[in-house]
Design an enzyme around this catalytic site. Structure first.
Site, PDB file in Angstrom:
ATOM      1  N   ASP A 104       0.686  -1.278  -0.049  1.00 49.61           N
ATOM      2  CA  ASP A 104      -0.132  -0.116  -0.342  1.00 49.61           C
ATOM      3  C   ASP A 104       0.936   1.057   0.310  1.00 49.61           C
ATOM      4  O   ASP A 104       1.785   1.328  -0.636  1.00 49.61           O
ATOM      5  CB  ASP A 104      -0.617   0.015   0.924  1.00 49.61           C
ATOM      6  N   HIS A 156      -3.772   5.655   3.179  1.00 49.43           N
ATOM      7  CA  HIS A 156      -4.221   4.282   3.420  1.00 49.43           C
ATOM      8  C   HIS A 156      -4.173   3.374   3.798  1.00 49.43           C
ATOM      9  O   HIS A 156      -4.251   2.631   3.934  1.00 49.43           O
ATOM     10  CB  HIS A 156      -4.294   3.947   1.396  1.00 49.43           C
ATOM     11  N   SER A 159     -11.176  -1.507  -0.311  1.00 49.58           N
ATOM     12  CA  SER A 159     -10.372  -1.342  -0.018  1.00 49.58           C
ATOM     13  C   SER A 159     -10.564  -2.290   1.604  1.00 49.58           C
ATOM     14  O   SER A 159      -9.133  -2.224   1.799  1.00 49.58           O
ATOM     15  CB  SER A 159      -9.577   0.205   0.307  1.00 49.58           C
TER      16      SER A 159
END
Length: 611
Positions: free
Chosen positions: A203, A284, A478
Protein backbone atom coordinates in the site's frame (compact mmCIF):
# COMPACT_ATOMS: atom_id res chain seq x y z
CA UNK A 1 -11.17 -46.36 55.48
CA UNK A 2 -14.90 -47.13 55.17
CA UNK A 3 -15.55 -50.71 54.09
CA UNK A 4 -17.69 -49.62 51.11
CA UNK A 5 -14.88 -47.53 49.60
CA UNK A 6 -12.28 -50.22 50.34
CA UNK A 7 -14.48 -52.70 48.50
CA UNK A 8 -14.73 -50.37 45.49
CA UNK A 9 -10.97 -49.91 45.38
CA UNK A 10 -10.37 -53.63 45.49
CA UNK A 11 -12.87 -54.11 42.67
CA UNK A 12 -11.02 -51.44 40.65
CA UNK A 13 -7.77 -53.29 41.17
CA UNK A 14 -9.12 -56.70 40.32
CA UNK A 15 -11.01 -55.54 37.25
CA UNK A 16 -8.12 -53.48 35.94
CA UNK A 17 -5.71 -56.36 36.40
CA UNK A 18 -8.03 -58.75 34.58
CA UNK A 19 -8.49 -56.33 31.70
CA UNK A 20 -4.76 -55.83 31.14
CA UNK A 21 -4.44 -59.20 29.45
CA UNK A 22 -7.82 -59.02 27.70
CA UNK A 23 -7.04 -55.67 26.11
CA UNK A 24 -3.31 -56.12 25.49
CA UNK A 25 -3.94 -56.16 21.74
CA UNK A 26 -5.17 -52.57 22.01
CA UNK A 27 -1.61 -51.45 22.69
CA UNK A 28 -0.61 -49.87 19.37
CA UNK A 29 2.85 -48.52 20.12
CA UNK A 30 5.50 -48.50 22.86
CA UNK A 31 4.50 -46.48 25.87
CA UNK A 32 5.34 -42.80 25.64
CA UNK A 33 6.87 -41.25 28.71
CA UNK A 34 4.76 -38.56 30.30
CA UNK A 35 5.95 -34.98 30.04
CA UNK A 36 8.21 -34.00 32.92
CA UNK A 37 6.98 -31.66 35.57
CA UNK A 38 7.10 -28.05 34.44
CA UNK A 39 9.28 -25.51 36.20
CA UNK A 40 7.80 -23.08 38.69
CA UNK A 41 7.85 -20.26 36.18
CA UNK A 42 6.21 -22.38 33.49
CA UNK A 43 3.52 -23.40 35.98
CA UNK A 44 2.86 -19.79 36.82
CA UNK A 45 2.53 -19.01 33.12
CA UNK A 46 0.19 -21.97 32.58
CA UNK A 47 -2.10 -20.77 35.33
CA UNK A 48 -2.87 -17.70 33.24
CA UNK A 49 -3.87 -19.82 30.26
CA UNK A 50 -7.30 -21.15 29.46
CA UNK A 51 -7.86 -24.39 31.45
CA UNK A 52 -8.00 -26.48 28.28
CA UNK A 53 -4.65 -25.12 27.03
CA UNK A 54 -2.41 -25.74 30.03
CA UNK A 55 0.75 -27.69 29.40
CA UNK A 56 0.64 -29.82 32.55
CA UNK A 57 -3.06 -30.59 32.97
CA UNK A 58 -5.19 -32.60 30.57
CA UNK A 59 -8.93 -33.05 30.38
CA UNK A 60 -10.49 -35.01 27.53
CA UNK A 61 -13.81 -36.62 26.60
CA UNK A 62 -13.41 -40.26 25.55
CA UNK A 63 -16.03 -42.39 23.82
CA UNK A 64 -15.33 -46.12 23.79
CA UNK A 65 -16.39 -48.43 21.01
CA UNK A 66 -19.48 -50.44 21.75
CA UNK A 67 -17.59 -53.74 21.39
CA UNK A 68 -14.50 -52.66 23.31
CA UNK A 69 -13.28 -55.30 25.75
CA UNK A 70 -13.17 -52.70 28.52
CA UNK A 71 -16.82 -51.83 27.96
CA UNK A 72 -18.02 -55.42 27.68
CA UNK A 73 -16.15 -56.44 30.82
CA UNK A 74 -17.88 -53.86 33.00
CA UNK A 75 -21.10 -52.59 31.38
CA UNK A 76 -22.65 -49.45 32.83
CA UNK A 77 -26.35 -49.66 33.58
CA UNK A 78 -28.54 -46.95 32.11
CA UNK A 79 -29.85 -46.12 35.58
CA UNK A 80 -26.55 -46.51 37.41
CA UNK A 81 -26.20 -44.58 40.62
CA UNK A 82 -23.52 -41.90 40.85
CA UNK A 83 -21.32 -44.22 42.90
CA UNK A 84 -21.76 -47.13 40.49
CA UNK A 85 -21.05 -44.92 37.48
CA UNK A 86 -17.92 -43.53 39.13
CA UNK A 87 -16.74 -47.06 39.85
CA UNK A 88 -17.15 -48.28 36.25
CA UNK A 89 -15.67 -45.12 34.74
CA UNK A 90 -12.57 -45.29 36.94
CA UNK A 91 -11.94 -48.91 36.01
CA UNK A 92 -12.08 -47.93 32.33
CA UNK A 93 -9.84 -44.91 32.99
CA UNK A 94 -7.26 -47.02 34.81
CA UNK A 95 -7.22 -49.70 32.13
CA UNK A 96 -6.90 -47.20 29.29
CA UNK A 97 -4.24 -45.23 31.13
CA UNK A 98 -2.07 -48.27 31.72
CA UNK A 99 -1.81 -48.75 27.98
CA UNK A 100 -0.59 -45.20 27.42
CA UNK A 101 1.61 -44.41 30.44
CA UNK A 102 -0.95 -42.04 31.87
CA UNK A 103 -2.63 -42.06 35.25
CA UNK A 104 -6.19 -41.21 34.22
CA UNK A 105 -8.88 -40.07 36.62
CA UNK A 106 -12.55 -40.36 35.74
CA UNK A 107 -14.44 -37.13 36.39
CA UNK A 108 -17.90 -37.77 35.00
CA UNK A 109 -19.85 -39.99 32.60
CA UNK A 110 -21.96 -38.59 29.78
CA UNK A 111 -23.52 -41.90 28.78
CA UNK A 112 -22.77 -45.61 29.19
CA UNK A 113 -19.49 -45.42 27.23
CA UNK A 114 -18.52 -41.73 27.15
CA UNK A 115 -16.47 -40.31 30.00
CA UNK A 116 -14.39 -37.32 31.02
CA UNK A 117 -10.83 -38.29 31.98
CA UNK A 118 -8.09 -36.06 33.38
CA UNK A 119 -4.35 -36.43 33.83
CA UNK A 120 -1.38 -34.32 34.87
CA UNK A 121 2.03 -33.85 33.31
CA UNK A 122 0.77 -33.27 29.77
CA UNK A 123 -1.57 -31.04 27.80
CA UNK A 124 -5.11 -31.92 26.80
CA UNK A 125 -4.05 -31.99 23.15
CA UNK A 126 -1.23 -34.44 23.90
CA UNK A 127 -3.49 -36.78 25.87
CA UNK A 128 -6.13 -36.68 23.14
CA UNK A 129 -3.46 -37.52 20.56
CA UNK A 130 -2.29 -40.54 22.54
CA UNK A 131 -5.73 -41.94 23.26
CA UNK A 132 -6.97 -41.42 19.69
CA UNK A 133 -4.61 -44.20 18.57
CA UNK A 134 -6.17 -46.76 20.92
CA UNK A 135 -8.18 -49.49 19.19
CA UNK A 136 -10.91 -49.37 21.86
CA UNK A 137 -11.53 -45.65 21.48
CA UNK A 138 -14.19 -44.53 19.03
CA UNK A 139 -13.57 -40.82 19.54
CA UNK A 140 -11.64 -38.49 21.81
CA UNK A 141 -11.54 -34.72 22.01
CA UNK A 142 -10.31 -31.99 24.30
CA UNK A 143 -12.89 -30.95 26.87
CA UNK A 144 -12.98 -27.32 25.75
CA UNK A 145 -13.30 -24.44 28.20
CA UNK A 146 -16.01 -22.06 27.04
CA UNK A 147 -16.61 -18.47 28.01
CA UNK A 148 -19.19 -15.99 26.93
CA UNK A 149 -18.46 -14.72 23.44
CA UNK A 150 -15.42 -12.46 23.27
CA UNK A 151 -16.17 -8.76 22.96
CA UNK A 152 -13.23 -6.31 22.92
CA UNK A 153 -12.97 -3.46 25.40
CA UNK A 154 -11.73 -1.06 22.70
CA UNK A 155 -14.14 1.88 22.91
CA UNK A 156 -14.71 2.31 19.17
CA UNK A 157 -15.76 -1.32 18.79
CA UNK A 158 -19.03 -0.59 20.58
CA UNK A 159 -19.70 2.91 19.30
CA UNK A 160 -18.12 6.03 17.89
CA UNK A 161 -21.20 8.13 18.57
CA UNK A 162 -19.08 11.18 19.37
CA UNK A 163 -17.98 11.05 15.74
CA UNK A 164 -21.42 10.28 14.35
CA UNK A 165 -20.98 6.51 14.06
CA UNK A 166 -23.30 4.99 16.66
CA UNK A 167 -22.78 1.51 15.20
CA UNK A 168 -19.04 1.60 15.97
CA UNK A 169 -17.22 -1.30 14.35
CA UNK A 170 -20.49 -2.78 13.18
CA UNK A 171 -18.77 -4.77 10.45
CA UNK A 172 -17.04 -7.01 13.03
CA UNK A 173 -20.09 -7.79 15.14
CA UNK A 174 -22.45 -10.75 15.28
CA UNK A 175 -24.88 -10.56 12.32
CA UNK A 176 -28.46 -9.54 13.05
CA UNK A 177 -31.42 -8.13 11.15
CA UNK A 178 -29.73 -4.72 10.82
CA UNK A 179 -26.10 -5.78 10.48
CA UNK A 180 -26.78 -8.53 7.98
CA UNK A 181 -23.30 -8.47 6.44
CA UNK A 182 -21.31 -8.25 9.72
CA UNK A 183 -18.58 -10.90 9.70
CA UNK A 184 -19.19 -12.60 13.08
CA UNK A 185 -15.87 -11.80 14.73
CA UNK A 186 -16.83 -12.40 18.40
CA UNK A 187 -17.30 -16.11 17.74
CA UNK A 188 -14.16 -16.20 15.57
CA UNK A 189 -12.06 -14.68 18.37
CA UNK A 190 -13.11 -17.58 20.59
CA UNK A 191 -11.24 -19.82 18.15
CA UNK A 192 -8.24 -17.76 17.01
CA UNK A 193 -6.58 -14.36 17.23
CA UNK A 194 -4.02 -14.87 14.46
CA UNK A 195 -1.03 -15.59 16.64
CA UNK A 196 2.22 -16.03 14.69
CA UNK A 197 0.87 -15.19 11.21
CA UNK A 198 2.43 -12.43 9.07
CA UNK A 199 0.19 -10.43 6.73
CA UNK A 200 1.82 -8.19 4.13
CA UNK A 201 0.09 -4.91 3.32
CA UNK A 202 1.12 -3.60 -0.10
CA UNK A 203 0.00 0.00 0.00
CA UNK A 204 1.06 3.60 0.67
CA UNK A 205 3.22 2.59 3.61
CA UNK A 206 2.17 2.86 7.23
CA UNK A 207 2.42 5.13 10.22
CA UNK A 208 4.70 2.97 12.33
CA UNK A 209 4.15 5.25 15.32
CA UNK A 210 0.36 4.89 15.59
CA UNK A 211 -0.34 3.94 19.26
CA UNK A 212 -3.02 1.40 18.33
CA UNK A 213 -0.53 -0.39 16.07
CA UNK A 214 2.44 -0.34 18.45
CA UNK A 215 4.51 -3.50 18.14
CA UNK A 216 2.37 -4.88 15.32
CA UNK A 217 4.88 -4.45 12.48
CA UNK A 218 7.62 -6.65 11.08
CA UNK A 219 10.48 -4.83 9.29
CA UNK A 220 9.13 -3.94 5.85
CA UNK A 221 10.40 -2.25 2.72
CA UNK A 222 9.74 0.71 0.43
CA UNK A 223 10.10 -0.25 -3.23
CA UNK A 224 8.81 3.06 -4.63
CA UNK A 225 11.45 4.57 -6.88
CA UNK A 226 13.58 1.45 -7.15
CA UNK A 227 15.93 1.87 -10.12
CA UNK A 228 18.14 -1.23 -10.42
CA UNK A 229 20.35 -0.08 -7.60
CA UNK A 230 20.98 3.27 -9.21
CA UNK A 231 19.80 6.72 -8.18
CA UNK A 232 16.07 7.26 -8.45
CA UNK A 233 14.99 9.82 -11.02
CA UNK A 234 13.68 13.21 -9.91
CA UNK A 235 10.06 12.33 -10.71
CA UNK A 236 10.40 9.03 -8.81
CA UNK A 237 11.72 10.84 -5.77
CA UNK A 238 8.95 13.43 -6.02
CA UNK A 239 6.27 10.71 -6.25
CA UNK A 240 7.84 8.79 -3.37
CA UNK A 241 7.63 12.00 -1.33
CA UNK A 242 10.16 10.79 1.22
CA UNK A 243 13.29 12.32 -0.29
CA UNK A 244 14.76 9.14 -1.73
CA UNK A 245 14.04 5.99 -3.67
CA UNK A 246 13.69 2.42 -2.45
CA UNK A 247 14.89 1.68 1.08
CA UNK A 248 14.07 -0.22 4.24
CA UNK A 249 11.74 2.48 5.60
CA UNK A 250 8.07 1.75 4.69
CA UNK A 251 6.75 4.81 6.55
CA UNK A 252 3.96 6.75 4.86
CA UNK A 253 5.07 10.40 4.40
CA UNK A 254 1.68 11.37 2.95
CA UNK A 255 0.33 11.15 -0.60
CA UNK A 256 -1.49 14.46 -1.05
CA UNK A 257 -1.37 16.05 -4.49
CA UNK A 258 -1.62 19.79 -5.02
CA UNK A 259 -2.32 21.95 -8.04
CA UNK A 260 1.29 23.08 -7.83
CA UNK A 261 2.40 19.45 -8.24
CA UNK A 262 0.38 19.18 -11.43
CA UNK A 263 1.39 22.55 -12.81
CA UNK A 264 5.09 21.88 -12.26
CA UNK A 265 4.98 18.45 -13.85
CA UNK A 266 7.48 17.25 -11.26
CA UNK A 267 5.47 14.11 -10.56
CA UNK A 268 5.69 12.99 -14.16
CA UNK A 269 2.97 12.28 -16.66
CA UNK A 270 1.26 9.74 -14.41
CA UNK A 271 -0.39 12.48 -12.34
CA UNK A 272 -3.28 14.62 -13.53
CA UNK A 273 -5.63 17.13 -11.95
CA UNK A 274 -7.95 14.23 -11.10
CA UNK A 275 -5.37 13.11 -8.55
CA UNK A 276 -5.75 16.32 -6.56
CA UNK A 277 -9.03 15.13 -5.09
CA UNK A 278 -9.44 16.63 -1.64
CA UNK A 279 -5.78 17.64 -1.55
CA UNK A 280 -5.22 15.68 1.67
CA UNK A 281 -3.26 12.53 2.40
CA UNK A 282 -5.20 9.26 2.52
CA UNK A 283 -3.08 7.35 5.09
CA UNK A 284 -4.51 4.39 3.21
CA UNK A 285 -1.97 1.76 4.28
CA UNK A 286 -2.43 2.66 7.95
CA UNK A 287 -6.19 2.31 7.62
CA UNK A 288 -5.86 -1.10 5.97
CA UNK A 289 -3.34 -2.25 8.60
CA UNK A 290 -5.61 -1.26 11.48
CA UNK A 291 -8.46 -3.37 10.14
CA UNK A 292 -6.17 -6.38 10.03
CA UNK A 293 -4.20 -6.10 13.26
CA UNK A 294 -4.99 -3.08 15.44
CA UNK A 295 -4.23 -3.85 19.07
CA UNK A 296 -7.30 -5.23 20.80
CA UNK A 297 -8.44 -5.36 24.42
CA UNK A 298 -6.01 -2.55 25.19
CA UNK A 299 -8.79 -0.12 26.09
CA UNK A 300 -7.73 2.13 23.22
CA UNK A 301 -9.36 2.95 19.91
CA UNK A 302 -10.49 0.03 17.78
CA UNK A 303 -10.21 -3.74 17.43
CA UNK A 304 -8.34 -5.55 14.66
CA UNK A 305 -9.56 -8.77 13.04
CA UNK A 306 -6.31 -10.70 13.70
CA UNK A 307 -4.90 -8.69 16.56
CA UNK A 308 -2.19 -11.21 17.42
CA UNK A 309 -0.93 -11.37 13.83
CA UNK A 310 1.85 -9.10 12.53
CA UNK A 311 1.85 -6.67 9.62
CA UNK A 312 4.64 -6.65 7.04
CA UNK A 313 4.38 -3.17 5.47
CA UNK A 314 5.52 -2.97 1.84
CA UNK A 315 5.29 0.50 0.33
CA UNK A 316 4.40 0.30 -3.36
CA UNK A 317 2.28 3.46 -3.81
CA UNK A 318 3.30 7.11 -3.59
CA UNK A 319 1.67 10.26 -4.86
CA UNK A 320 -0.85 9.44 -7.60
CA UNK A 321 -0.30 5.68 -7.27
CA UNK A 322 2.49 3.36 -8.31
CA UNK A 323 3.99 1.29 -11.08
CA UNK A 324 2.85 -2.27 -11.68
CA UNK A 325 6.50 -3.31 -11.70
CA UNK A 326 6.93 -1.94 -8.16
CA UNK A 327 3.85 -3.86 -7.06
CA UNK A 328 5.15 -6.99 -8.77
CA UNK A 329 8.49 -6.67 -6.94
CA UNK A 330 6.72 -5.92 -3.66
CA UNK A 331 4.59 -9.05 -3.95
CA UNK A 332 7.58 -11.27 -4.58
CA UNK A 333 9.63 -9.70 -1.78
CA UNK A 334 6.73 -10.01 0.68
CA UNK A 335 6.42 -13.73 -0.10
CA UNK A 336 10.11 -14.30 0.57
CA UNK A 337 11.04 -14.75 -3.08
CA UNK A 338 14.33 -13.41 -4.42
CA UNK A 339 14.09 -10.03 -6.15
CA UNK A 340 17.27 -8.77 -7.88
CA UNK A 341 18.69 -5.78 -6.05
CA UNK A 342 16.48 -6.14 -2.96
CA UNK A 343 17.65 -7.67 0.33
CA UNK A 344 16.16 -10.97 1.41
CA UNK A 345 13.01 -10.80 3.52
CA UNK A 346 13.56 -12.55 6.87
CA UNK A 347 9.82 -12.46 7.70
CA UNK A 348 7.90 -13.81 4.69
CA UNK A 349 4.16 -13.25 4.78
CA UNK A 350 1.54 -15.99 4.48
CA UNK A 351 -1.08 -13.51 3.29
CA UNK A 352 -0.70 -10.52 0.96
CA UNK A 353 -3.36 -7.80 1.13
CA UNK A 354 -3.70 -5.66 -1.99
CA UNK A 355 -6.29 -2.93 -1.53
CA UNK A 356 -5.28 -1.47 -4.86
CA UNK A 357 -5.82 -2.09 -8.54
CA UNK A 358 -6.87 -0.78 -11.92
CA UNK A 359 -9.35 -1.64 -14.63
CA UNK A 360 -8.65 -4.15 -17.36
CA UNK A 361 -7.61 -7.77 -17.68
CA UNK A 362 -4.80 -9.41 -15.75
CA UNK A 363 -1.64 -9.27 -17.86
CA UNK A 364 0.69 -12.22 -18.35
CA UNK A 365 3.47 -10.65 -16.31
CA UNK A 366 1.12 -9.72 -13.46
CA UNK A 367 -0.28 -13.25 -13.52
CA UNK A 368 3.23 -14.68 -13.40
CA UNK A 369 3.92 -12.75 -10.20
CA UNK A 370 0.63 -13.84 -8.63
CA UNK A 371 1.27 -17.47 -9.58
CA UNK A 372 4.81 -17.40 -8.19
CA UNK A 373 3.57 -16.04 -4.87
CA UNK A 374 0.72 -18.54 -4.60
CA UNK A 375 3.08 -21.39 -5.46
CA UNK A 376 5.20 -20.22 -2.53
CA UNK A 377 2.21 -20.91 -0.28
CA UNK A 378 1.01 -17.32 0.09
CA UNK A 379 -2.63 -16.26 -0.29
CA UNK A 380 -3.21 -13.11 -2.35
CA UNK A 381 -6.28 -11.07 -1.40
CA UNK A 382 -7.29 -8.13 -3.58
CA UNK A 383 -10.08 -5.58 -3.78
CA UNK A 384 -12.63 -6.04 -6.58
CA UNK A 385 -12.33 -2.30 -7.21
CA UNK A 386 -14.56 0.72 -6.88
CA UNK A 387 -16.62 2.38 -9.50
CA UNK A 388 -18.33 5.48 -8.18
CA UNK A 389 -21.91 6.22 -7.20
CA UNK A 390 -22.95 7.32 -10.68
CA UNK A 391 -24.51 5.76 -13.75
CA UNK A 392 -21.59 6.73 -15.97
CA UNK A 393 -20.64 3.93 -18.34
CA UNK A 394 -16.95 4.53 -17.63
CA UNK A 395 -16.89 5.08 -13.88
CA UNK A 396 -20.24 3.88 -12.54
CA UNK A 397 -20.42 1.34 -9.73
CA UNK A 398 -20.72 -2.30 -10.72
CA UNK A 399 -18.30 -2.35 -13.61
CA UNK A 400 -16.15 -5.45 -14.12
CA UNK A 401 -13.72 -6.68 -11.47
CA UNK A 402 -10.36 -4.94 -11.77
CA UNK A 403 -6.83 -6.28 -11.73
CA UNK A 404 -5.11 -7.88 -9.79
CA UNK A 405 -8.39 -9.14 -8.33
CA UNK A 406 -9.24 -10.76 -11.66
CA UNK A 407 -5.94 -12.68 -11.85
CA UNK A 408 -6.24 -16.45 -11.51
CA UNK A 409 -5.86 -17.70 -7.96
CA UNK A 410 -6.47 -14.36 -6.28
CA UNK A 411 -9.12 -14.09 -3.56
CA UNK A 412 -11.18 -11.18 -4.93
CA UNK A 413 -13.37 -9.27 -2.48
CA UNK A 414 -16.58 -7.38 -3.30
CA UNK A 415 -18.17 -4.78 -1.00
CA UNK A 416 -21.50 -5.00 0.84
CA UNK A 417 -23.85 -2.59 2.56
CA UNK A 418 -24.87 -3.33 6.14
CA UNK A 419 -28.08 -4.98 4.87
CA UNK A 420 -26.14 -7.40 2.69
CA UNK A 421 -26.76 -5.88 -0.73
CA UNK A 422 -23.89 -4.87 -3.02
CA UNK A 423 -22.76 -1.39 -2.09
CA UNK A 424 -23.07 0.96 -5.06
CA UNK A 425 -19.39 1.54 -5.78
CA UNK A 426 -18.27 -2.10 -5.63
CA UNK A 427 -17.27 -3.76 -8.88
CA UNK A 428 -18.73 -7.16 -9.53
CA UNK A 429 -18.49 -10.20 -11.75
CA UNK A 430 -17.73 -13.93 -11.72
CA UNK A 431 -14.11 -13.33 -10.65
CA UNK A 432 -15.23 -12.31 -7.16
CA UNK A 433 -14.51 -14.93 -4.50
CA UNK A 434 -16.40 -13.55 -1.53
CA UNK A 435 -18.04 -10.36 -0.26
CA UNK A 436 -17.47 -8.40 2.95
CA UNK A 437 -18.68 -5.07 4.38
CA UNK A 438 -17.49 -2.09 2.33
CA UNK A 439 -19.18 0.74 4.20
CA UNK A 440 -22.25 2.78 3.35
CA UNK A 441 -23.94 5.84 4.74
CA UNK A 442 -27.71 5.23 4.17
CA UNK A 443 -28.54 8.86 4.89
CA UNK A 444 -28.02 11.63 2.34
CA UNK A 445 -26.84 14.20 4.89
CA UNK A 446 -25.07 14.20 8.22
CA UNK A 447 -22.50 11.72 9.49
CA UNK A 448 -22.05 8.44 7.60
CA UNK A 449 -23.92 5.79 9.58
CA UNK A 450 -22.18 2.57 8.52
CA UNK A 451 -18.61 3.43 7.48
CA UNK A 452 -15.55 1.23 7.99
CA UNK A 453 -13.66 3.14 10.69
CA UNK A 454 -9.96 2.46 11.17
CA UNK A 455 -6.59 3.79 12.31
CA UNK A 456 -5.36 6.90 10.51
CA UNK A 457 -3.43 10.15 11.01
CA UNK A 458 -4.92 13.58 11.49
CA UNK A 459 -2.26 15.34 9.43
CA UNK A 460 -3.93 16.91 6.40
CA UNK A 461 -0.82 16.47 4.28
CA UNK A 462 2.25 15.56 6.32
CA UNK A 463 1.87 13.23 9.31
CA UNK A 464 1.57 14.13 12.96
CA UNK A 465 3.95 12.14 15.10
CA UNK A 466 2.55 9.34 17.30
CA UNK A 467 -0.97 10.44 16.41
CA UNK A 468 -3.74 8.24 17.84
CA UNK A 469 -6.17 9.22 15.10
CA UNK A 470 -8.97 7.32 13.37
CA UNK A 471 -10.86 7.78 10.14
CA UNK A 472 -14.62 7.59 10.73
CA UNK A 473 -15.86 7.78 7.15
CA UNK A 474 -14.20 4.90 5.31
CA UNK A 475 -15.96 3.27 2.38
CA UNK A 476 -14.62 1.10 -0.42
CA UNK A 477 -13.59 -2.42 -1.33
CA UNK A 478 -10.15 -1.35 -0.06
CA UNK A 479 -11.62 -1.89 3.40
CA UNK A 480 -13.60 -5.03 2.58
CA UNK A 481 -10.34 -6.71 1.59
CA UNK A 482 -8.42 -6.54 4.91
CA UNK A 483 -11.42 -8.08 6.68
CA UNK A 484 -10.83 -11.16 4.53
CA UNK A 485 -7.04 -11.02 4.90
CA UNK A 486 -7.39 -10.86 8.68
CA UNK A 487 -9.77 -13.83 8.64
CA UNK A 488 -7.23 -15.85 6.67
CA UNK A 489 -4.64 -15.04 9.34
CA UNK A 490 -7.02 -16.49 11.94
CA UNK A 491 -7.41 -19.63 9.81
CA UNK A 492 -3.67 -20.08 9.42
CA UNK A 493 -3.12 -19.64 13.14
CA UNK A 494 -5.21 -22.77 13.80
CA UNK A 495 -3.86 -24.71 10.81
CA UNK A 496 -0.60 -23.49 9.32
CA UNK A 497 -0.58 -26.28 6.74
CA UNK A 498 -3.49 -24.84 4.72
CA UNK A 499 -2.64 -24.08 1.10
CA UNK A 500 -3.91 -20.96 -0.69
CA UNK A 501 -6.34 -23.14 -2.66
CA UNK A 502 -7.68 -24.76 0.52
CA UNK A 503 -8.09 -21.37 2.18
CA UNK A 504 -10.01 -20.03 -0.79
CA UNK A 505 -12.24 -23.10 -0.85
CA UNK A 506 -13.02 -22.90 2.87
CA UNK A 507 -13.82 -19.19 2.69
CA UNK A 508 -16.30 -19.92 -0.08
CA UNK A 509 -17.87 -23.02 1.45
CA UNK A 510 -18.48 -21.32 4.80
CA UNK A 511 -19.85 -18.04 3.43
CA UNK A 512 -23.39 -17.08 4.41
CA UNK A 513 -26.00 -16.79 1.68
CA UNK A 514 -26.76 -13.35 0.29
CA UNK A 515 -30.13 -11.88 1.30
CA UNK A 516 -32.75 -10.73 -1.16
CA UNK A 517 -33.91 -7.26 -0.22
CA UNK A 518 -37.33 -6.23 -1.45
CA UNK A 519 -37.37 -3.43 -4.01
CA UNK A 520 -33.70 -3.88 -4.97
CA UNK A 521 -32.73 -5.14 -8.44
CA UNK A 522 -30.70 -8.28 -8.89
CA UNK A 523 -27.04 -7.83 -9.77
CA UNK A 524 -25.79 -8.94 -13.18
CA UNK A 525 -22.21 -9.54 -14.23
CA UNK A 526 -20.34 -6.24 -14.29
CA UNK A 527 -19.30 -4.66 -17.55
CA UNK A 528 -18.11 -1.17 -18.36
CA UNK A 529 -21.27 -0.73 -20.44
CA UNK A 530 -23.65 -1.67 -17.63
CA UNK A 531 -22.88 0.16 -14.40
CA UNK A 532 -24.95 -0.83 -11.38
CA UNK A 533 -25.46 0.75 -8.01
CA UNK A 534 -27.05 -1.11 -5.09
CA UNK A 535 -28.29 -4.58 -6.13
CA UNK A 536 -29.03 -7.99 -4.65
CA UNK A 537 -25.90 -10.11 -4.96
CA UNK A 538 -25.72 -13.50 -6.64
CA UNK A 539 -22.96 -16.10 -6.56
CA UNK A 540 -21.98 -15.14 -10.11
CA UNK A 541 -21.57 -11.45 -9.30
CA UNK A 542 -20.39 -10.93 -5.69
CA UNK A 543 -18.72 -14.23 -4.84
CA UNK A 544 -19.80 -17.33 -2.94
CA UNK A 545 -21.56 -15.35 -0.22
CA UNK A 546 -20.98 -13.08 2.78
CA UNK A 547 -17.81 -13.61 4.79
CA UNK A 548 -18.39 -15.53 8.04
CA UNK A 549 -15.12 -15.37 9.95
CA UNK A 550 -16.20 -17.75 12.70
CA UNK A 551 -17.34 -20.45 10.27
CA UNK A 552 -14.18 -20.09 8.19
CA UNK A 553 -11.90 -20.46 11.20
CA UNK A 554 -13.86 -23.45 12.47
CA UNK A 555 -13.56 -25.11 9.06
CA UNK A 556 -9.82 -24.48 9.03
CA UNK A 557 -9.12 -26.56 12.13
CA UNK A 558 -7.23 -29.76 11.28
CA UNK A 559 -9.20 -32.99 11.38
CA UNK A 560 -8.57 -35.32 14.30
CA UNK A 561 -6.11 -38.09 13.42
CA UNK A 562 -7.74 -41.34 12.38
CA UNK A 563 -7.20 -44.16 14.87
CA UNK A 564 -4.51 -46.59 13.74
CA UNK A 565 -5.29 -50.28 13.43
CA UNK A 566 -3.29 -52.17 16.05
CA UNK A 567 -1.47 -55.34 15.22
CA UNK A 568 -1.48 -58.33 17.54
CA UNK A 569 2.02 -59.05 18.87
CA UNK A 570 3.44 -62.24 17.37
CA UNK A 571 6.25 -62.74 19.87
CA UNK A 572 5.41 -65.68 22.14
CA UNK A 573 4.80 -64.73 25.76
CA UNK A 574 6.96 -66.60 28.21
CA UNK A 575 5.02 -67.78 31.22
CA UNK A 576 6.12 -69.06 34.58
CA UNK A 577 4.28 -71.21 37.06
CA UNK A 578 4.38 -70.77 40.78
CA UNK A 579 4.02 -73.69 43.14
CA UNK A 580 0.75 -74.55 44.76
CA UNK A 581 -1.32 -74.29 41.56
CA UNK A 582 -0.60 -70.64 40.75
CA UNK A 583 -1.75 -69.44 37.29
CA UNK A 584 0.47 -68.33 34.40
CA UNK A 585 1.64 -64.68 34.40
CA UNK A 586 3.33 -62.64 31.65
CA UNK A 587 5.77 -59.81 32.29
CA UNK A 588 3.24 -57.36 30.79
CA UNK A 589 0.53 -58.58 33.14
CA UNK A 590 2.74 -58.22 36.17
CA UNK A 591 3.92 -54.77 35.13
CA UNK A 592 0.33 -53.72 34.53
CA UNK A 593 -0.76 -55.08 37.87
CA UNK A 594 1.99 -53.16 39.61
CA UNK A 595 0.99 -49.96 37.86
CA UNK A 596 -2.64 -50.61 38.76
CA UNK A 597 -1.73 -50.96 42.43
CA UNK A 598 0.19 -47.68 42.32
CA UNK A 599 -2.52 -45.85 40.38
CA UNK A 600 -5.28 -47.02 42.68
CA UNK A 601 -3.69 -46.30 46.02
CA UNK A 602 -6.18 -44.43 48.12
CA UNK A 603 -4.91 -40.80 48.03
CA UNK A 604 -4.90 -38.48 50.99
CA UNK A 605 -7.69 -36.12 50.07
CA UNK A 606 -6.75 -32.50 50.45
CA UNK A 607 -9.00 -29.50 50.28
CA UNK A 608 -8.95 -27.83 46.88
CA UNK A 609 -7.10 -30.69 45.11
CA UNK A 610 -9.96 -31.77 42.84
CA UNK A 611 -10.07 -30.25 39.37
Amino acid sequence: MPAKFLSLRLRHLATAAGLIAASATALTSPAIAATSTASASASASASAQSPDQQSNYARVIVRFKEQAATVKARPMAARATALEAADVAQVRATTLGLRHSASLHARRSLDSRTHVFTATGMSSAELARRLAADSEVEAVEVDRWWRHTSVPNDPLYATASANGVSAGQWYLKTPDSTLVSAINMPAAWDLSTGNGVVVAVLDTGVRLDHPDLAGQFKPGYDVVGYNNGGTATSDQIAAANDGDGADADPSDPGDWVSQADIDSGRLGTGCTKDDIGSGTSSWHGTRVSGLIAALTNNGLGMAGVAYNAKILPVRVLGKCGGWQSDIDAGMRWAAGLAVPGLPSNPNPAKVINMSLGSDGACSNIYQNAVTAVINAGVSVVAAAGNGVETTSTSTGGGIGVGTPANCTGVIAVAGLRNVGTKVGFSNLGPQNTIAAPGGNCVNTSGACLYPILSTSNSGATTPKAADNAYNYAGTGTSFSTPLVSGTIALMLAVNSSLTPAEIKSKLMSTARAFPSVSGVAQCVAGTTASPQLECNCTTSTCGAGMLDAAAAVAAAAPAAPAPTTPTTPTTPVTTTSSGGGGGAMSGLWLAGLALAVIALRWPARRAGSAR
